[in-house]
Write a protein that holds these residues in place. Structure first.
Motif, PDB file in Angstrom:
ATOM      1  N   SER A  55      -5.111  -1.281   3.845  1.00  0.00           N
ATOM      2  CA  SER A  55      -5.566  -0.262   2.891  1.00  0.00           C
ATOM      3  C   SER A  55      -6.773   0.539   3.346  1.00  0.00           C
ATOM      4  O   SER A  55      -7.181   1.484   2.659  1.00  0.00           O
ATOM      5  N   VAL A  56      -7.337   0.221   4.499  1.00  0.00           N
ATOM      6  CA  VAL A  56      -8.619   0.813   4.876  1.00  0.00           C
ATOM      7  C   VAL A  56      -8.552   2.325   5.024  1.00  0.00           C
ATOM      8  O   VAL A  56      -9.484   3.043   4.623  1.00  0.00           O
ATOM      9  N   GLU A  57      -7.482   2.860   5.587  1.00  0.00           N
ATOM     10  CA  GLU A  57      -7.415   4.311   5.764  1.00  0.00           C
ATOM     11  C   GLU A  57      -7.331   5.023   4.420  1.00  0.00           C
ATOM     12  O   GLU A  57      -7.951   6.080   4.219  1.00  0.00           O
ATOM     13  N   ALA A  58      -6.580   4.455   3.475  1.00  0.00           N
ATOM     14  CA  ALA A  58      -6.500   5.049   2.136  1.00  0.00           C
ATOM     15  C   ALA A  58      -7.855   4.998   1.439  1.00  0.00           C
ATOM     16  O   ALA A  58      -8.250   5.949   0.742  1.00  0.00           O
ATOM     17  N   LEU A  59      -8.580   3.896   1.610  1.00  0.00           N
ATOM     18  CA  LEU A  59      -9.899   3.767   0.976  1.00  0.00           C
ATOM     19  C   LEU A  59     -10.918   4.701   1.618  1.00  0.00           C
ATOM     20  O   LEU A  59     -11.792   5.238   0.928  1.00  0.00           O
ATOM     21  N   LYS A  60     -10.824   4.906   2.912  1.00  0.00           N
ATOM     22  CA  LYS A  60     -11.714   5.868   3.568  1.00  0.00           C
ATOM     23  C   LYS A  60     -11.454   7.279   3.043  1.00  0.00           C
ATOM     24  O   LYS A  60     -12.383   8.053   2.820  1.00  0.00           O
ATOM     25  N   LYS A  61     -10.191   7.592   2.820  1.00  0.00           N
ATOM     26  CA  LYS A  61      -9.833   8.918   2.313  1.00  0.00           C
ATOM     27  C   LYS A  61     -10.374   9.136   0.908  1.00  0.00           C
ATOM     28  O   LYS A  61     -10.870  10.224   0.572  1.00  0.00           O
ATOM     29  N   SER A  62     -10.295   8.104   0.061  1.00  0.00           N
ATOM     30  CA  SER A  62     -10.749   8.234  -1.325  1.00  0.00           C
ATOM     31  C   SER A  62     -12.223   7.877  -1.505  1.00  0.00           C
ATOM     32  O   SER A  62     -12.759   8.035  -2.602  1.00  0.00           O
TER      33      SER A  62
ATOM     34  N   VAL B 138       0.839  -1.207   0.000  1.00  0.00           N
ATOM     35  CA  VAL B 138       0.000   0.000   0.000  1.00  0.00           C
ATOM     36  C   VAL B 138       0.869   1.250   0.000  1.00  0.00           C
ATOM     37  O   VAL B 138       0.602   2.218  -0.730  1.00  0.00           O
ATOM     38  N   ARG B 139       1.932   1.242   0.794  1.00  0.00           N
ATOM     39  CA  ARG B 139       2.837   2.396   0.819  1.00  0.00           C
ATOM     40  C   ARG B 139       3.443   2.649  -0.555  1.00  0.00           C
ATOM     41  O   ARG B 139       3.575   3.805  -0.995  1.00  0.00           O
ATOM     42  N   LYS B 140       3.815   1.579  -1.262  1.00  0.00           N
ATOM     43  CA  LYS B 140       4.410   1.743  -2.593  1.00  0.00           C
ATOM     44  C   LYS B 140       3.409   2.337  -3.571  1.00  0.00           C
ATOM     45  O   LYS B 140       3.754   3.184  -4.403  1.00  0.00           O
ATOM     46  N   VAL B 141       2.168   1.896  -3.491  1.00  0.00           N
ATOM     47  CA  VAL B 141       1.134   2.442  -4.376  1.00  0.00           C
ATOM     48  C   VAL B 141       0.916   3.924  -4.082  1.00  0.00           C
ATOM     49  O   VAL B 141       0.843   4.756  -5.004  1.00  0.00           O
ATOM     50  N   LEU B 142       0.818   4.268  -2.812  1.00  0.00           N
ATOM     51  CA  LEU B 142       0.607   5.670  -2.448  1.00  0.00           C
ATOM     52  C   LEU B 142       1.804   6.529  -2.834  1.00  0.00           C
ATOM     53  O   LEU B 142       1.649   7.682  -3.258  1.00  0.00           O
ATOM     54  N   SER B 143       3.003   5.980  -2.717  1.00  0.00           N
ATOM     55  CA  SER B 143       4.202   6.710  -3.104  1.00  0.00           C
ATOM     56  C   SER B 143       4.228   6.964  -4.605  1.00  0.00           C
ATOM     57  O   SER B 143       4.631   8.041  -5.064  1.00  0.00           O
ATOM     58  N   GLN B 144       3.789   5.964  -5.376  1.00  0.00           N
ATOM     59  CA  GLN B 144       3.801   6.082  -6.837  1.00  0.00           C
ATOM     60  C   GLN B 144       2.686   6.984  -7.352  1.00  0.00           C
ATOM     61  O   GLN B 144       2.906   7.823  -8.240  1.00  0.00           O
ATOM     62  N   PHE B 145       1.478   6.820  -6.802  1.00  0.00           N
ATOM     63  CA  PHE B 145       0.303   7.478  -7.380  1.00  0.00           C
ATOM     64  C   PHE B 145      -0.350   8.510  -6.462  1.00  0.00           C
ATOM     65  O   PHE B 145      -1.255   9.230  -6.888  1.00  0.00           O
ATOM     66  N   ASN B 146       0.039   8.536  -5.202  1.00  0.00           N
ATOM     67  CA  ASN B 146      -0.486   9.497  -4.228  1.00  0.00           C
ATOM     68  C   ASN B 146      -1.967   9.293  -3.911  1.00  0.00           C
ATOM     69  O   ASN B 146      -2.616  10.185  -3.354  1.00  0.00           O
ATOM     70  N   GLN B 147      -2.506   8.136  -4.257  1.00  0.00           N
ATOM     71  CA  GLN B 147      -3.893   7.823  -3.918  1.00  0.00           C
ATOM     72  C   GLN B 147      -4.110   6.327  -4.103  1.00  0.00           C
ATOM     73  O   GLN B 147      -3.335   5.653  -4.780  1.00  0.00           O
ATOM     74  N   LEU B 148      -5.182   5.834  -3.501  1.00  0.00           N
ATOM     75  CA  LEU B 148      -5.603   4.441  -3.689  1.00  0.00           C
ATOM     76  C   LEU B 148      -7.118   4.415  -3.626  1.00  0.00           C
ATOM     77  O   LEU B 148      -7.714   4.762  -2.605  1.00  0.00           O
ATOM     78  N   ASP B 149      -7.730   4.033  -4.746  1.00  0.00           N
ATOM     79  CA  ASP B 149      -9.184   4.107  -4.863  1.00  0.00           C
ATOM     80  C   ASP B 149      -9.875   2.751  -4.821  1.00  0.00           C
ATOM     81  O   ASP B 149     -10.980   2.633  -4.305  1.00  0.00           O
ATOM     82  N   PHE B 150      -9.235   1.730  -5.399  1.00  0.00           N
ATOM     83  CA  PHE B 150      -9.844   0.413  -5.508  1.00  0.00           C
ATOM     84  C   PHE B 150      -8.852  -0.649  -5.046  1.00  0.00           C
ATOM     85  O   PHE B 150      -7.689  -0.623  -5.431  1.00  0.00           O
TER      86      PHE B 150
END
Length: 241
Positions: free
Chosen positions: A127-134, A76-88
């Motif tokens: 990933s739950v916190e990233a999904l809550k944010k998006s 999850v950290r790598k995805v957020l670092s690359q794209f700055n978001q996680l939606d799905f």
């Protein structure tokens, strides 16, 4: 209908079969995709192959083992670092060990439960916190084996019955945060699962692109509507003589 272009998806076990079909379908819709595998080489080679199709979106490969929570956090950290978001997030990674209860080993039981059930738990926890944010979407790939038991399937049935119930409970937990949660329960799919080599004999089965299309349809659905559990079967399986 939702627009999903420029969104970001994480697909566990995305290097082949259902996960790969979902990755292709999302990239075609303009969704950036991270595919995970226990093998860094497999993840990176898959991303390279996906990117060779000239989609407008980007695929990246991430080494991650769903059986390890720290590994999922790192993905999850790598995805957020690359794209700055996680939606799905698509919890697709799975395996099967089959045999009667007399034959099934402790190691096979543990591997099945750890991958198919605990792996999904680790995936959403990471990933739950990233999904809550998006206000994103969490989808698990269960199975009709999560509603129909069969001989020599005790470990697989247990993992998929558990995954189906787990996903439905998570749906109730997260809906208040604007996060949608669904489980897809396919029947026979033409993949390499359990040592199968897909060929013409599998033409009657659900194809990986069919499930990719289904995921796209779910993600595009109006936010007010949630198909929380979907059973999917081949239209016309061969008759048993």
């Amino acid at each position: 209908m939702n627009t999903i272009k420029n969104k970001v998806a994480l697909i566990t076990g995305g290097t082949k079969g259902i996960g790969y079909g979902i990755a292709e379908a999302l990239l075609a819709q303009g969704v950036n995709v991270a595919v995970t595998s226990r093998s860094a080489e497999a993840a990176n080679e898959t991303a390279k192959l996906l990117n060779s199709s000239s989609y407008s979106a980007l695929a990246i490969g991430v080494k991650a083992d769903v059986r390890d929570f720290g590994s999922q956090q790192n993905a999850v950290r790598k995805v957020l670092s690359q794209f700055n978001q996680l939606d799905f997030v698509i919890a697709n990674a799975g395996l099967g060990h089959f045999g009667s209860i007399e034959e099934l080993s402790i190691e096979q039981w543990q591997d099945t439960i750890d991958t198919n059930l605990t792996g999904a738990f680790y995936t959403i926890k990471a990933s739950v916190e990233a999904l809550k944010k998006s206000k994103g979407y969490f989808i698990t790939i269960s199975s009709l084996a999560g509603a129909n038991f069969f001989a020599k399937g005790s470990a697989y049935n247990a993992s998929k019955f558990g995954l189906t119930g787990f996903t439905q409970a998570v749906m109730l937990d997260l809906r208040q945060h604007g996060v949608k949660v669904s489980t897809i329960m396919p029947g026979s799919v033409s993949t390499h699962f359990n040592g199968n080599e897909p060929d013409a004999k599998d033409d009657w089965k659900i194809q990986k692109e069919d499930l990719g299309e289904m995921v796209v349809d779910l993600l595009k659905m109006n936010p007010r509507t949630l198909p929380s559990k979907i059973e999917v079967r081949p239209t016309m399986p061969p008759t048993k003589g």
